[in-house]
Design a protein around this motif. Structure first.
Motif, short mmCIF file in Angstrom:
data_model
loop_
_atom_site.label_atom_id
_atom_site.label_comp_id
_atom_site.label_asym_id
_atom_site.label_seq_id
_atom_site.Cartn_x
_atom_site.Cartn_y
_atom_site.Cartn_z
N CYS A 1 10.48 3.11 1.83
CA CYS A 1 11.68 3.22 2.66
C CYS A 1 11.43 3.99 3.94
O CYS A 1 11.98 3.67 5.00
N ALA A 2 10.60 5.01 3.86
CA ALA A 2 10.32 5.86 5.02
C ALA A 2 9.66 5.09 6.15
O ALA A 2 9.72 5.51 7.31
N SER A 3 9.07 3.95 5.85
CA SER A 3 8.39 3.18 6.88
C SER A 3 9.33 2.25 7.65
O SER A 3 8.92 1.66 8.65
N ARG B 1 0.83 -1.21 0.00
CA ARG B 1 0.00 0.00 0.00
C ARG B 1 0.86 1.25 0.00
O ARG B 1 0.60 2.19 -0.76
N LEU B 2 1.91 1.29 0.82
CA LEU B 2 2.79 2.46 0.87
C LEU B 2 3.48 2.70 -0.47
O LEU B 2 3.59 3.84 -0.92
N LEU B 3 3.92 1.64 -1.09
CA LEU B 3 4.56 1.74 -2.40
C LEU B 3 3.59 2.31 -3.43
O LEU B 3 3.92 3.26 -4.15
N ALA B 4 2.39 1.78 -3.47
CA ALA B 4 1.38 2.25 -4.42
C ALA B 4 0.97 3.69 -4.13
O ALA B 4 0.82 4.50 -5.05
N GLU B 5 0.80 4.03 -2.85
CA GLU B 5 0.42 5.40 -2.49
C GLU B 5 1.52 6.39 -2.87
O GLU B 5 1.23 7.50 -3.29
N GLY B 6 2.78 5.97 -2.70
CA GLY B 6 3.88 6.83 -3.08
C GLY B 6 3.91 7.09 -4.58
O GLY B 6 4.16 8.21 -5.03
#
Length: 177
Positions: A78-80, A51-56
């Motif tokens: 990476c920020a996570s 999800r983080l990758l897609a949102e980014g």
């Protein structure tokens, strides 16, 4: 992480769910409420990562190139990551590399990450073959960066390493023509 400690101490195959639960201070029933099996303990959070990758990717400016968008997704992923993940990273990589079942599960996780990123790129109007290739490059860059980030002698941040890896892969792809 109780499971990783046990896998490191006695091996993945020799470790039972009951041992993991006991070390973590859980009942076996509670363990199975959270994880389908002992292998899933090592891959917890993959949905969040996808999800983080897609949102980014989705949050990249409209003017971003395909690789800039995938870079934004990798940066968000990476920020996570926390210092604790860096600390147990070398043991995690060693346990996964030492067991075919875990290595296969790791490949599946990378596939899910790439599929998520590719779908986000397609949503931006990127043609599917381009989106698939860019997503694979981004996930490959992240994996290479993570492996370098967890090396004890490394001082660079994960986002810096990921940017370098993505640039290196992009340059390598350009040389293939």
């Amino acid at each position: 992480m109780a499971a990783l400690d046990l896998f490191t101490e006695q091996g993945y195959d020799a470790t039972a769910v009951a041992q993991i639960a006991e070390r973590a201070g859980l009942t076996k029933t509670t363990f199975f409420r959270h994880f389908r099996d002992k292998r899933e303990v090592l891959f917890v959070g993959q949905e969040v990562h996808a999800r983080l990758l897609a949102e980014g990717v989705a949050a990249a400016p409209p003017s971003a190139t395909v690789l800039e968008a995938i870079g934004a997704g990798v940066a968000a992923l990476c920020a996570s990551f926390t210092p604790a993940q860096r600390d147990f990273g070398p043991r995690l990589l060693a346990v996964v590399a030492g067991n075919p079942e875990l290595a296969e599960r790791s490949v599946y996780k990378r596939h899910l990450l790439a599929a998520s990123a590719a779908a986000a790129l397609v949503e931006r109007g990127v043609p599917e073959p381009d989106a698939d290739l860019a997503a694979e490059l981004g996930v490959k860059a992240f994996g290479r960066a993570f492996a370098r980030w967890v090396e004890p002698a490394r001082s660079q941040s994960l986002p810096v390493l990921a940017r370098r890896e993505l640039t290196a892969l992009r340059e390598a792809a350009a040389r293939l023509e």
